[in-house]
Enzyme design. Structure first.
Site, PDB file in Angstrom:
ATOM      1  N   GLU A  27      44.146  43.317  39.168  1.00 66.30           N
ATOM      2  CA  GLU A  27      44.403  43.197  37.728  1.00 66.30           C
ATOM      3  C   GLU A  27      43.820  44.377  36.959  1.00 66.30           C
ATOM      4  O   GLU A  27      43.058  44.218  36.003  1.00 66.30           O
ATOM      5  CB  GLU A  27      43.878  41.864  37.170  1.00 66.30           C
ATOM      6  CG  GLU A  27      44.886  40.733  37.283  1.00 66.30           C
ATOM      7  CD  GLU A  27      44.621  39.596  36.307  1.00 66.30           C
ATOM      8  OE1 GLU A  27      45.243  39.600  35.230  1.00 66.30           O
ATOM      9  OE2 GLU A  27      43.814  38.719  36.638  1.00 66.30           O
ATOM     10  N   ASP A  60      36.898  36.786  34.673  1.00 67.79           N
ATOM     11  CA  ASP A  60      36.843  35.370  35.026  1.00 67.79           C
ATOM     12  C   ASP A  60      36.712  35.160  36.539  1.00 67.79           C
ATOM     13  O   ASP A  60      36.653  34.023  37.007  1.00 67.79           O
ATOM     14  CB  ASP A  60      38.052  34.598  34.479  1.00 67.79           C
ATOM     15  CG  ASP A  60      39.359  35.346  34.609  1.00 67.79           C
ATOM     16  OD1 ASP A  60      39.397  36.389  35.292  1.00 67.79           O
ATOM     17  OD2 ASP A  60      40.362  34.896  34.022  1.00 67.79           O
ATOM     18  N   HIS A  61      36.636  36.243  37.286  1.00 69.30           N
ATOM     19  CA  HIS A  61      36.390  36.194  38.731  1.00 69.30           C
ATOM     20  C   HIS A  61      35.008  36.767  39.044  1.00 69.30           C
ATOM     21  O   HIS A  61      34.464  37.569  38.284  1.00 69.30           O
ATOM     22  CB  HIS A  61      37.416  37.045  39.490  1.00 69.30           C
ATOM     23  CG  HIS A  61      38.812  36.544  39.422  1.00 69.30           C
ATOM     24  ND1 HIS A  61      39.467  35.988  40.500  1.00 69.30           N
ATOM     25  CD2 HIS A  61      39.709  36.534  38.405  1.00 69.30           C
ATOM     26  CE1 HIS A  61      40.699  35.661  40.151  1.00 69.30           C
ATOM     27  NE2 HIS A  61      40.865  35.981  38.876  1.00 69.30           N
ATOM     28  N   ASP A 108      39.895  33.965  45.745  1.00 69.34           N
ATOM     29  CA  ASP A 108      39.729  35.342  46.219  1.00 69.34           C
ATOM     30  C   ASP A 108      39.253  35.284  47.667  1.00 69.34           C
ATOM     31  O   ASP A 108      38.218  34.673  47.960  1.00 69.34           O
ATOM     32  CB  ASP A 108      38.724  36.080  45.343  1.00 69.34           C
ATOM     33  CG  ASP A 108      39.133  36.070  43.881  1.00 69.34           C
ATOM     34  OD1 ASP A 108      39.846  36.996  43.468  1.00 69.34           O
ATOM     35  OD2 ASP A 108      38.749  35.115  43.163  1.00 69.34           O
ATOM     36  N   ASP A 117      42.886  38.844  45.391  1.00 68.81           N
ATOM     37  CA  ASP A 117      43.130  37.604  44.663  1.00 68.81           C
ATOM     38  C   ASP A 117      44.445  37.032  45.183  1.00 68.81           C
ATOM     39  O   ASP A 117      45.517  37.499  44.830  1.00 68.81           O
ATOM     40  CB  ASP A 117      43.203  37.902  43.164  1.00 68.81           C
ATOM     41  CG  ASP A 117      43.516  36.669  42.329  1.00 68.81           C
ATOM     42  OD1 ASP A 117      43.723  35.590  42.909  1.00 68.81           O
ATOM     43  OD2 ASP A 117      43.571  36.791  41.093  1.00 68.81           O
ATOM     44  N   ASN A 140      38.607  40.827  41.307  1.00 70.01           N
ATOM     45  CA  ASN A 140      39.615  40.854  40.249  1.00 70.01           C
ATOM     46  C   ASN A 140      38.872  41.164  38.956  1.00 70.01           C
ATOM     47  O   ASN A 140      38.169  40.315  38.407  1.00 70.01           O
ATOM     48  CB  ASN A 140      40.341  39.508  40.153  1.00 70.01           C
ATOM     49  CG  ASN A 140      41.405  39.491  39.069  1.00 70.01           C
ATOM     50  OD1 ASN A 140      41.223  40.051  37.993  1.00 70.01           O
ATOM     51  ND2 ASN A 140      42.521  38.830  39.343  1.00 70.01           N
ATOM     52  N   ASN A 162      45.501  33.963  44.624  1.00 72.50           N
ATOM     53  CA  ASN A 162      46.033  32.907  43.760  1.00 72.50           C
ATOM     54  C   ASN A 162      46.452  31.678  44.568  1.00 72.50           C
ATOM     55  O   ASN A 162      47.469  31.041  44.305  1.00 72.50           O
ATOM     56  CB  ASN A 162      47.197  33.433  42.920  1.00 72.50           C
ATOM     57  CG  ASN A 162      46.741  34.007  41.593  1.00 72.50           C
ATOM     58  OD1 ASN A 162      45.907  33.420  40.910  1.00 72.50           O
ATOM     59  ND2 ASN A 162      47.268  35.169  41.234  1.00 72.50           N
TER      60      ASN A 162
END
Length: 259
Positions: free
Chosen positions: A34, A247-248, A218, A147, A7, A149
């Site tokens: 993203e 942030d991943h 992930d 991802d 991501n 989530n």
């Protein structure tokens, strides 16, 4: 074959970091999420100069997924998750790469829960389960990467008690993930590292990265044909600690040759 998921949290903003990671680790397939850009703004030329063909499914400001293939062009199989013609969010893409079918997804976050966004997440998971049931029995290796989530278990979050009401950790989504695995999909990271603390996401706030307060959201799921070829899996955690990072961190799995 090394298949990775990353991501990128804006493919244009993180393009230098993405290109550096591709050059260093050279995955055969990279699933991105993203993108946060329209199709005509995707940096296809820069990615091609790095040695990768690409398919992408973009959307203005939000969402977006892509599949990159080193030294070849991925062959599109499916654009968008079937089951809801009214769903216009760019969250799903399938492609064939050198005999492996790869599905790249960006599953809805679902917060706040309960509410319409959480209902959308649950409906999306139902559609994914139907698609996964079709893909699971394919004779060729199939990898669903992205991802999700979803925090599958308490082992996958730094402080479980703080997440009990979050859409990433609610019982409904954890059960949906567990049902996928129980139906015959293999969680690549957990299959090879059953007892380790593994995170793939660290929030930008409250020094979560510095304190290693992370989540594992992930995932790479393998159908039986892919699972029997699984050789290695891991997370490129150092990527998260670089300047202006996503942030991943990228997660990956290596499939060996057919036995």
């Amino acid at each position: 074959m090394k298949i990775a998921t990353f991501n990128v949290n804006s493919v244009r903003a993180r393009l230098p970091a993405l290109l550096q990671w591709l050059q260093e680790t050279r995955p055969d397939v990279a699933c991105l999420q993203e993108l946060k850009c329209m199709d005509d703004a995707f940096p296809a030329e820069a990615i091609r100069e790095a040695g990768y063909g690409a398919l992408w499914h973009g959307q203005k400001a939000w969402n977006g997924v892509a599949i990159l293939a080193r030294g070849t062009d991925p062959i599109e199989v499916q654009r968008g998750l079937p089951g809801d013609e009214a769903d216009t969010q760019s969250r799903y893409l399938e492609a064939a790469v050198d005999g492996v079918l790869v599905a790249c997804l960006y599953l809805p976050n679902g917060n706040p829960a309960p509410g319409p966004k959480f209902d959308y997440k649950l409906a999306w998971l139902e559609r994914l389960a139907r698609r996964a049931a079709m893909l699971r029995t394919r004779p060729e290796p199939v990898v669903i990467a992205g991802d999700f989530n979803i925090i599958p278990t308490e082992r996958d979050v730094y402080k479980p008690d703080a997440w009990v009401d979050d859409a990433l950790f609610r019982p409904e989504v954890r059960e949906a993930f567990r049902a996928l695995v129980d139906s015959g999909w293999t969680d690549a990271l957990r299959a090879l590292h059953p007892d380790e603390t593994i995170y793939t996401f660290w929030d930008y706030l409250r020094q979560r990265w510095q304190r290693n307060s992370g989540l594992r959201i992930d995932h790479l799921l393998l159908n039986p044909a892919a699972a029997k070829r699984l050789k290695d899996a891991g997370v490129d955690k150092d990527v998260r600690g670089r300047p202006q990072p996503s942030d991943h961190a990228p997660a990956w799995a290596v499939l060996g040759s057919e036995r």
